[in-house]
Design a protein around this motif. Structure first.
Motif, PDB file in Angstrom:
ATOM      1  N   PHE A 235      51.409 101.122  19.457  1.00  0.00           N
ATOM      2  CA  PHE A 235      51.520 101.730  20.773  1.00  0.00           C
ATOM      3  C   PHE A 235      52.539 102.862  20.726  1.00  0.00           C
ATOM      4  CE2 PHE A 235      50.006  97.440  21.620  1.00  0.00           C
ATOM      5  CZ  PHE A 235      48.996  97.659  22.538  1.00  0.00           C
ATOM      6  N   THR A 236      52.233 103.951  21.441  1.00  0.00           N
ATOM      7  CA  THR A 236      53.163 105.078  21.463  1.00  0.00           C
ATOM      8  C   THR A 236      53.077 105.820  22.789  1.00  0.00           C
ATOM      9  OG1 THR A 236      53.825 107.130  20.341  1.00  0.00           O
ATOM     10  CG2 THR A 236      51.470 106.663  20.421  1.00  0.00           C
ATOM     11  N   ASP A 237      54.197 106.423  23.171  1.00  0.00           N
ATOM     12  CA  ASP A 237      54.211 107.333  24.311  1.00  0.00           C
ATOM     13  C   ASP A 237      54.254 108.784  23.841  1.00  0.00           C
ATOM     14  OD1 ASP A 237      56.774 107.554  23.339  1.00  0.00           O
ATOM     15  OD2 ASP A 237      57.762 106.742  25.120  1.00  0.00           O
ATOM     16  N   TRP A 238      54.120 108.986  22.527  1.00  0.00           N
ATOM     17  CA  TRP A 238      54.108 110.288  21.860  1.00  0.00           C
ATOM     18  C   TRP A 238      55.459 110.974  21.830  1.00  0.00           C
ATOM     19  CZ3 TRP A 238      50.197 110.856  18.802  1.00  0.00           C
ATOM     20  CH2 TRP A 238      48.961 110.282  19.124  1.00  0.00           C
ATOM     21  N   GLN A 239      56.505 110.289  22.235  1.00  0.00           N
ATOM     22  CA  GLN A 239      57.843 110.867  22.183  1.00  0.00           C
ATOM     23  C   GLN A 239      58.609 110.298  20.981  1.00  0.00           C
ATOM     24  OE1 GLN A 239      58.909 113.356  24.363  1.00  0.00           O
ATOM     25  NE2 GLN A 239      56.763 113.260  25.014  1.00  0.00           N
ATOM     26  N   ASN A 240      59.518 111.086  20.457  1.00  0.00           N
ATOM     27  CA  ASN A 240      60.441 110.652  19.390  1.00  0.00           C
ATOM     28  C   ASN A 240      59.737 110.288  18.081  1.00  0.00           C
ATOM     29  OD1 ASN A 240      62.703 110.863  21.204  1.00  0.00           O
ATOM     30  ND2 ASN A 240      62.034 108.927  22.111  1.00  0.00           N
ATOM     31  N   HIS A 241      58.530 110.792  17.892  1.00  0.00           N
ATOM     32  CA  HIS A 241      57.840 110.676  16.603  1.00  0.00           C
ATOM     33  C   HIS A 241      57.783 109.224  16.112  1.00  0.00           C
ATOM     34  CE1 HIS A 241      56.159 112.428  12.966  1.00  0.00           C
ATOM     35  NE2 HIS A 241      57.045 111.851  12.206  1.00  0.00           N
ATOM     36  N   ARG A 242      57.403 108.331  17.025  1.00  0.00           N
ATOM     37  CA  ARG A 242      57.350 106.929  16.616  1.00  0.00           C
ATOM     38  C   ARG A 242      56.392 106.130  17.472  1.00  0.00           C
ATOM     39  NH1 ARG A 242      58.549 106.502  21.557  1.00  0.00           N
ATOM     40  NH2 ARG A 242      60.491 105.672  22.377  1.00  0.00           N
ATOM     41  N   ALA A 243      55.982 104.994  16.893  1.00  0.00           N
ATOM     42  CA  ALA A 243      55.267 103.979  17.653  1.00  0.00           C
ATOM     43  C   ALA A 243      56.309 103.092  18.294  1.00  0.00           C
ATOM     44  CB  ALA A 243      54.357 103.157  16.748  1.00  0.00           C
ATOM     45  N   THR A 244      56.238 102.940  19.596  1.00  0.00           N
ATOM     46  CA  THR A 244      57.227 102.117  20.293  1.00  0.00           C
ATOM     47  C   THR A 244      57.085 100.646  19.933  1.00  0.00           C
ATOM     48  OG1 THR A 244      55.721 102.021  22.183  1.00  0.00           O
ATOM     49  CG2 THR A 244      57.448 103.703  22.234  1.00  0.00           C
ATOM     50  N   GLN A 245      55.839 100.209  19.687  1.00  0.00           N
ATOM     51  CA  GLN A 245      55.593  98.810  19.325  1.00  0.00           C
ATOM     52  C   GLN A 245      54.468  98.718  18.299  1.00  0.00           C
ATOM     53  OE1 GLN A 245      54.927  96.247  22.740  1.00  0.00           O
ATOM     54  NE2 GLN A 245      56.527  97.248  23.931  1.00  0.00           N
ATOM     55  N   VAL A 246      54.556  97.705  17.443  1.00  0.00           N
ATOM     56  CA  VAL A 246      53.500  97.358  16.499  1.00  0.00           C
ATOM     57  C   VAL A 246      53.130  95.898  16.754  1.00  0.00           C
ATOM     58  CG1 VAL A 246      52.825  97.174  14.084  1.00  0.00           C
ATOM     59  CG2 VAL A 246      54.482  98.940  14.785  1.00  0.00           C
TER      60      VAL A 246
END
Length: 446
Positions: A235-246
């Motif tokens: 899951f990502t919000d497209w911010q900070n170059h990361r997936a917020t959760q896996v």
């Protein structure tokens, strides 16, 4: 409204009647919408047959019809200028233990089928994140779950029963030459009345969640990350170059010991159950923290038995080749500041390739880039062409039942079997009884 809230709406549809048997004039004339409330149907009438024979009679008596399932599509794919045929009463379920199959009526939802199967000692190979979608509707639109080795839900179909444009019952199996074109059929061939699915012995699963996975890890470890479990979602919000959760869902090996690793490619193990949206309660999400449970209580993201409520959202989804997935993710990331203000969350999942003619995973292993949007259609409609443009070099295919703006000519290029599908649809429906605005624009014009 967030995803947890609109999921509650789905539960209301599971526990209640979708449409009455058009018993009152008010119900026939009142506006009817899809489950998310973003689309209002134009169909003049809704018929609710009690049997396959009733479906045949309705089809023979009318010139324009469309099947209506659980109303989980976000566009006009299930609409018509004539009448809709709700299959809500076609709910028979029968397991054949010898052949390892289950045959279900077109009105059965996965949330109803899964516990029934489990009680008989069987399981499905995959489930969508929502357990409230109908089996027939999900398979007809190529809906999927996740898993680097798992095909979409349609790949479990071994037999279809369809009422064609002449009101005749047509049965297709994998041995029939038309079968591969009919399974993901978009409602173009007729009214599906029964679906037979392959099943397997029941099993237990566990689910773990990690937070903050850098997209950098996907450049060289994408297959390892998505192959770390039976089903994996980022899951990502497209911010900070990361997936917020896996979210990693794995099959449990009976008698084996297991300890949850504290890190996963640099992401930190969650210390409590989480909702995909930060700050929202996880009460309606499936159990996490590695606690074993039945397959159908872990494979979806959300529980099947929660209190009904109301909610709204929009959805879009695009499928790209898995071997170019990292490039495609970076391409969308360039639009982050245009996407994020209108986004609830994006989910990234993998799907195995299949041979179904107009499946989004036809002949290629895929990554699905899913957008759960806020109910802001004007803004979403403006950003969708930009996303499609960014994904054009990857031959991205849109989910048939979600929102997209791609041209028919582009769709024709993406589906090499489209001419054969058009011919098959005309064979089953020579007079265009099941054609509608969506099919005319996206299939017959392609």
């Amino acid at each position: 409204m967030d995803k947890r809230q609109f999921l509650k709406t789905s539960a209301a549809l599971v526990t209640g009647s979708l449409l009455s048997n058009f018993s009152s004039e008010a119900e026939q004339t009142a506006p009817r919408t899809n489950w998310a409330g973003n689309y209002t149907f134009h169909a003049r009438e809704v018929y609710t047959p009690e049997s396959v024979q009733d479906v045949q009679e309705i089809v023979r008596k009318h010139d324009k019809l469309k099947a209506l399932g659980a109303r989980h599509s976000f566009n006009s794919i299930a609409d018509t200028s004539g009448g809709q045929v709700s299959v809500e009463h076609l709910k028979d379920m029968e397991v054949d233990a010898k052949s390892r199959t289950v045959t279900v009526g077109a009105g059965v939802r996965y949330g109803q089928l899964a516990p029934y199967l489990d009680d008989h000692g069987f399981a499905l190979h995959n489930l969508a994140s929502l357990p409230h979608v109908s089996v027939a509707g999900a398979c007809a639109t190529g809906t999927h779950g996740s898993g680097i080795k798992n095909g979409n839900l349609s790949t479990a179909v071994s037999r279809l029963e369809i009422v064609n444009g002449g009101g005749e019952i047509v049965t297709l199996t994998r041995q029939d030459k038309e079968f591969q074109g009919a399974v993901v059929g978009l409602g173009a061939l007729g009214i599906i009345t029964k679906v037979t699915l392959d099943v397997q012995p029941t099993f237990q699963m566990r689910q773990v969640v990690y937070e903050n996975l850098s997209f950098d890890k996907l450049e060289h470890h994408l297959d390892e990350i998505f192959g770390a479990g039976y089903s994996v979602s980022l899951f990502t919000d497209w911010q900070n170059h990361r997936a917020t959760q896996v979210w990693i869902k794995s099959r449990v090996t009976p008698g084996s010991s297991w300890t949850m690793p504290k890190e996963f490619f640099g992401a930190k193990a969650a210390t409590r159950n989480l909702h995909p949206l930060a700050g929202h309660s996880a009460e309606n999400c499936t159990e996490q923290m590695g606690v074993p449970g039945p397959w159908y209580e872990r494979m979806p993201h959300f529980r099947m038995n929660f209190t009904p409520s109301s909610g709204q959202e929009l959805q879009s989804e695009f499928f790209v080749p898995r071997n170019r997935a990292y490039e495609a993710i970076l391409a969308v990331e360039k639009l982050r500041d245009q996407v994020t203000p209108h986004l609830f969350i994006t989910e990234l999942r993998t799907i195995e390739s299949d041979s179904l003619w107009i499946s989004t995973a036809y002949s290629r292993q895929s990554l699905a880039i899913h957008f759960t949007w806020k109910p802001e259609w004007d803004a979403v409609k403006a950003v969708l062409p930009k996303i499609e443009e960014q994904l054009q070099p990857f031959d991205a295919r849109p989910h048939w039942a979600k929102l997209f703006t791609m041209s028919p000519s582009r769709l024709k290029m993406l589906y090499v079997r489209m001419p054969e599908f058009q011919q098959l649809a005309r064979q089953f429906d020579p007079n265009g009884k099941f054609r509608n605005e969506f099919l005319n624009a996206n299939v017959y014009a392609a």
